[in-house]
Write a protein that holds these residues in place. Structure first.
Motif, PDB file in Angstrom:
ATOM      1  N   GLN A 246      38.629 -96.180  73.699  1.00 39.79           N
ATOM      2  CA  GLN A 246      39.129 -96.358  72.337  1.00 39.79           C
ATOM      3  C   GLN A 246      39.082 -97.834  71.930  1.00 39.79           C
ATOM      4  O   GLN A 246      38.659 -98.181  70.825  1.00 39.79           O
ATOM      5  N   ALA A 247      39.511 -98.706  72.843  1.00 44.25           N
ATOM      6  CA  ALA A 247      39.503-100.138  72.545  1.00 44.25           C
ATOM      7  C   ALA A 247      38.085-100.665  72.407  1.00 44.25           C
ATOM      8  O   ALA A 247      37.789-101.508  71.548  1.00 44.25           O
ATOM      9  N   LEU A 248      37.171-100.153  73.251  1.00 45.79           N
ATOM     10  CA  LEU A 248      35.766-100.558  73.156  1.00 45.79           C
ATOM     11  C   LEU A 248      35.174-100.163  71.806  1.00 45.79           C
ATOM     12  O   LEU A 248      34.429-100.939  71.183  1.00 45.79           O
ATOM     13  N   ALA A 249      35.481 -98.942  71.373  1.00 48.05           N
ATOM     14  CA  ALA A 249      34.974 -98.473  70.078  1.00 48.05           C
ATOM     15  C   ALA A 249      35.422 -99.410  68.961  1.00 48.05           C
ATOM     16  O   ALA A 249      34.648 -99.738  68.052  1.00 48.05           O
ATOM     17  N   GLN A 250      36.661 -99.855  69.018  1.00 49.18           N
ATOM     18  CA  GLN A 250      37.172-100.767  67.994  1.00 49.18           C
ATOM     19  C   GLN A 250      36.459-102.120  68.044  1.00 49.18           C
ATOM     20  O   GLN A 250      36.103-102.689  67.012  1.00 49.18           O
ATOM     21  N   GLN A 251      36.235-102.636  69.265  1.00 46.01           N
ATOM     22  CA  GLN A 251      35.563-103.921  69.417  1.00 46.01           C
ATOM     23  C   GLN A 251      34.107-103.856  68.943  1.00 46.01           C
ATOM     24  O   GLN A 251      33.614-104.751  68.251  1.00 46.01           O
ATOM     25  N   ILE A 252      33.412-102.778  69.315  1.00 45.26           N
ATOM     26  CA  ILE A 252      32.004-102.623  68.916  1.00 45.26           C
ATOM     27  C   ILE A 252      31.901-102.425  67.411  1.00 45.26           C
ATOM     28  O   ILE A 252      30.992-102.959  66.757  1.00 45.26           O
ATOM     29  N   THR A 253      32.823-101.678  66.837  1.00 41.31           N
ATOM     30  CA  THR A 253      32.837-101.508  65.374  1.00 41.31           C
ATOM     31  C   THR A 253      32.973-102.854  64.684  1.00 41.31           C
ATOM     32  O   THR A 253      32.288-103.131  63.694  1.00 41.31           O
TER      33      THR A 253
END
Length: 401
Positions: free
Chosen positions: A170-177
């Motif tokens: 979930q945190a990775l998705a936010q960072q990549i976004t």
């Protein structure tokens, strides 16, 4: 997300016609009159038949035997059986864009999350864990610089905290976004000084010609008049392929025999577009190896000739990148933008063999607009780029359809 020209185009709503009501009333009155006449005739017949032949009255009783109507009832069964047939055919097309994107990035997502799943399950995010995370990001083609940024953020906000693999995703998705959001730029079309010229470039096999065909479908669906220019004069197959797309989309095409001068064809195509009042010119080019100077010089010549006939053109120069090439896409962008002044990217072949993480590396290094991504062969498989959708599909986070 929809294409901008599709959002602007409002469907025409025609006022309801009053005529059908008057026609229905007229038909109803006519039917009433016909029924009245029929009743008068029937009365005359009834009056006549009993007087002349009262005995044969029973003879009509055979009519129930003659009635075979009940046996004809198999017809409804045939219709009912035929109805479900179209349903299976529609099932492949009914899959949404999000599901196609998720399927296309499944391999990239597995490569990325395999280094995360289980490794961080109820484990503190210490130095060793952060190192493993950075390695997983680099192996997934995100690039060293973006991986370092993401890990640095994790170290600031989650260091020494107990985390699960799901929380990491979930945190990775936010960072990549956050990295991809600045390059989420729709392809805008300005027809105030038509034609709007779009030059499409890329290396051999990147999917330029197919992408042009898909764009022409989206443009014509949006109400634009499109002209296709078969500028890949090195390959007869490319010319034929573009002709098929022109026929399919109702677009005009300018093409010459194989081996013709590409710059001359570009000049003729834009001149023709002005003459016929086309809104958009989609100009194909020969696939070029970005490390071959002579071929890149020829592309520069095409651009110079375009400017002679239309000084503001090309309005967009789109580089088509094959997502299966991984980090090699970075060197392609580097060379092409020096030669052709690249204004935006379209990333194709985001299928099971793609290295989707390279999108993050491209966004971080160049910041060029990513107008669209493609996951298959049909026009519906090319859609505007959405940073959040892409990030979630890449990290294996469940998407809301």
């Amino acid at each position: 997300m929809r294409w901008p020209w599709q959002r602007k185009k409002e469907p025409k709503v025609e006022a309801p016609q009053a005529q059908p009501e008057t026609d229905i009333e007229a038909d109803f009155e006519a039917e009433v009159e016909i029924e009245a006449e029929a009743d008068d005739i029937a009365a005359l017949v009834r009056a006549t038949v009993p007087d002349t032949d009262p005995e044969p009255g029973p003879e009509p009783e055979p009519e129930p035997e003659i009635e075979p109507e009940p046996e004809i009832e198999p017809e409804p069964e045939i219709e009912a059986a035929a109805e479900p047939e179209p349903e299976p055919e529609a099932s492949p097309l009914s899959s949404s864009w999000l599901s196609r994107l998720t399927g296309g990035l499944a391999k990239s997502s597995a490569r990325l999350t395999s280094g995360i799943t289980g490794a961080f399950n109820r484990r503190k995010l210490d130095d060793d864990a952060l190192e493993e995370l950075e390695e997983a990001l680099i192996l997934a083609d995100l690039g060293a610089a973006p991986a370092a940024k993401i890990v640095a953020d994790f170290a600031k906000t989650r260091f020494n905290k107990e985390v699960t693999d799901d929380e990491i995703r979930q945190a990775l998705a936010q960072q990549i976004t956050a990295i991809l959001r600045p390059v989420e730029v729709p392809l805008e079309i300005d027809t105030s000084n038509a034609p709007h010229v779009i030059l499409v470039v890329g290396v051999n096999g990147s999917g330029k010609t197919t992408t042009i065909g898909k764009l022409s479908q989206h443009f014509t669906d949006g109400g634009h008049r499109v002209l296709l220019a078969a500028g890949d004069t090195f390959r007869a197959a490319a010319i034929e392929q573009l002709q098929i797309w022109a026929d399919r989309t109702g677009s005009e095409i300018v093409a010459k025999e194989q081996g013709s001068d590409a710059a001359a064809l570009a000049f003729e195509a834009i001149t023709r577009a002005k003459d016929v009042g086309a809104d958009i010119v989609l100009l194909d080019t020969a696939g070029r190896l970005h490390n071959k100077a002579d071929l890149m010089d020829e592309l520069s010549k095409v651009v110079r000739v375009i400017k002679k006939v239309h000084p503001e053109a090309p309005h967009d120069t789109l580089l088509v990148l094959d997502a299966t090439t991984g980090q090699n896409a970075l060197s392609q962008v580097e060379i092409f933008r020096k030669t052709a002044d690249i204004t935006g990217l379209i990333v194709t072949k985001l299928d099971g063999t793609a290295k989707g993480g390279v999108m993050v590396a491209l966004a971080d290094k160049f910041g060029l607009p990513v107008h669209a991504v493609g996951v298959g062969e049909t026009a519906a498989d090319l859609q505007p780029f959405d940073a959040e959708e892409f990030a979630q599909a890449l990290t294996g986070v469940e998407l809301a359809d």
